[in-house]
Design an enzyme around this catalytic site. Sequence first.
Site, PDB file in Angstrom:
ATOM      1  N   TYR A   1     -10.100  36.143  34.807  1.00  0.00           N
ATOM      2  CA  TYR A   1      -9.909  37.081  35.916  1.00  0.00           C
ATOM      3  C   TYR A   1      -9.028  38.231  35.433  1.00  0.00           C
ATOM      4  CZ  TYR A   1     -11.870  33.540  39.040  1.00  0.00           C
ATOM      5  OH  TYR A   1     -12.700  32.628  39.651  1.00  0.00           O
TER       6      TYR A   1
ATOM      7  N   LYS B   1     -14.511  24.639  26.816  1.00  0.00           N
ATOM      8  CA  LYS B   1     -15.908  24.932  26.457  1.00  0.00           C
ATOM      9  C   LYS B   1     -15.844  25.567  25.077  1.00  0.00           C
ATOM     10  CE  LYS B   1     -20.277  24.993  27.165  1.00  0.00           C
ATOM     11  NZ  LYS B   1     -21.047  23.721  27.150  1.00  0.00           N
TER      12      LYS B   1
ATOM     13  N   ASP C   1     -19.076  21.683  31.602  1.00  0.00           N
ATOM     14  CA  ASP C   1     -20.347  21.247  32.194  1.00  0.00           C
ATOM     15  C   ASP C   1     -20.360  19.724  32.358  1.00  0.00           C
ATOM     16  OD1 ASP C   1     -20.182  21.373  29.426  1.00  0.00           O
ATOM     17  OD2 ASP C   1     -22.265  21.936  29.106  1.00  0.00           O
TER      18      ASP C   1
ATOM     19  N   ASP D   1     -10.923  27.237  39.188  1.00  0.00           N
ATOM     20  CA  ASP D   1     -11.450  27.691  40.473  1.00  0.00           C
ATOM     21  C   ASP D   1     -12.703  26.889  40.826  1.00  0.00           C
ATOM     22  OD1 ASP D   1     -11.702  29.201  42.730  1.00  0.00           O
ATOM     23  OD2 ASP D   1     -12.379  31.023  41.735  1.00  0.00           O
TER      24      ASP D   1
ATOM     25  N   ASP E   1     -13.174  23.647  43.912  1.00  0.00           N
ATOM     26  CA  ASP E   1     -14.124  23.657  45.035  1.00  0.00           C
ATOM     27  C   ASP E   1     -15.079  22.474  44.937  1.00  0.00           C
ATOM     28  OD1 ASP E   1     -12.979  26.086  45.779  1.00  0.00           O
ATOM     29  OD2 ASP E   1     -14.880  26.838  46.556  1.00  0.00           O
TER      30      ASP E   1
END
Length: 348
Positions: free
Chosen positions: A133, A183, A216, A240, A244
């Site tokens: 971000y 990752k 993943d 983030d 969720d």
Amino acid sequence: MMTHDIAVIPGDGIGHEVTPAAMEVARAAGRRHGFGLHLTEYDWSCERYLREGAMMPPGGLDRLRAHDAIFLGAVGAPGVPDHVSLWGLLIPIRRAFRQYVNLRPVRLFPGVESPVRAEVDLVVVRENTEGEYSEIGGRMNRGFPEEMAVQQSVFTRAGVTRVLDYAFDLAGRRRGYLTSATKSNGIVHTLPFWDELVKERAAEFPGVRWDQEHIDALCAKLVLQPSRFDVIVGSNLFGDILSDLAAAVAGSIGIAPSANLNPSREFPSMFEPVHGSAPDIAGQGLANPIGAIWSAAMMVEHLGHARAAEQIVAAIAAVLAKGDVRTRDLGGTSGTEQFTRAVLAELG
Ligand SMILES: NC(=O)c1ccc[n+]([C@@H]2O[C@H](COP(=O)([O-])OP(=O)(O)OC[C@H]3O[C@@H](n4cnc5c(N)ncnc54)[C@H](O)[C@@H]3O)[C@@H](O)[C@H]2O)c1
């Protein structure tokens, strides 16, 4: 009596419904535990943006700076691009006040239906001020076939180290197990750097078991085996997404709380439910106030009242376990007000 000075930003949509509920419960807990909350409300929101052209007034951050903590309902409105509310209010607050830890506890409460059949009690620690971000980058050749966009991720030794230290320390105070989201097989500069720093910091916390998972695979495991996780630490974007996902695993996005922490306490921290302004149900009194009430409990804990915070969460759990009062997102028929009354009754 000790009184804490709180900035309250209800925001938009259901923010106006869940914020008063959360503040009422926090004040009730304060009466039992000998502290008060002095609330100053700010109308900063998309509504204000549409009226005055800015989410908050000039000097807004300086007004917040003087408070002990900030409580935010939710921002977002149809007709206002989401990046306006994010970059016009939330991100400036997180960055100006060095709220570099975004803490998102996830629990599956007895009595709540979930897509998974498992015990879930974990915390996602999200890096909150850098990573993916970032405003570094740009667009070129708009409207031409060679139009392009570039956005840089920013991972600094200082920024990653401080959030890892927070996460390792938290794991040490919980079940002693940390999972790092990575990752580094595909993203070949920033995430190998992240992995190196995880290994480096792990050496300072010998009591914490740790491993790392590619994002993943981690998403799949969070759905298939959520009970195996204790503390999960991730970059701004990974954290983030994971929080969720984990909130949905725990039954409803309406339950999930969050804290944007400035652990050094140099600046106020901000507490907010994970959910957004939910325009589809706003103004109808249907919103689940648990995410906001639990966020208020996190605020109360941050202000030094751990016992009061525990009692608020226990009251939520007790109402859910009884099962007769629950909001529609959890399969019930109650509204925000009725659920809040039930929590207040549990608190006594
Ligand atoms: N931190 C924030 O303020 C924040 C976070 C996420 C989204 N948003 C904004 O909110 C607006 C709507 O976004 P969205 O629809 O993607 O996400 P949302 O969280 O507002 O809603 C998603 C779905 O979950 C339901 N829901 C959310 N909270 C609920 C609650 N407490 N009780 C019952 N049901 C609930 C909604 O009715 C909706 O169907 C957008 O403008 C978005 O930018 C703000």
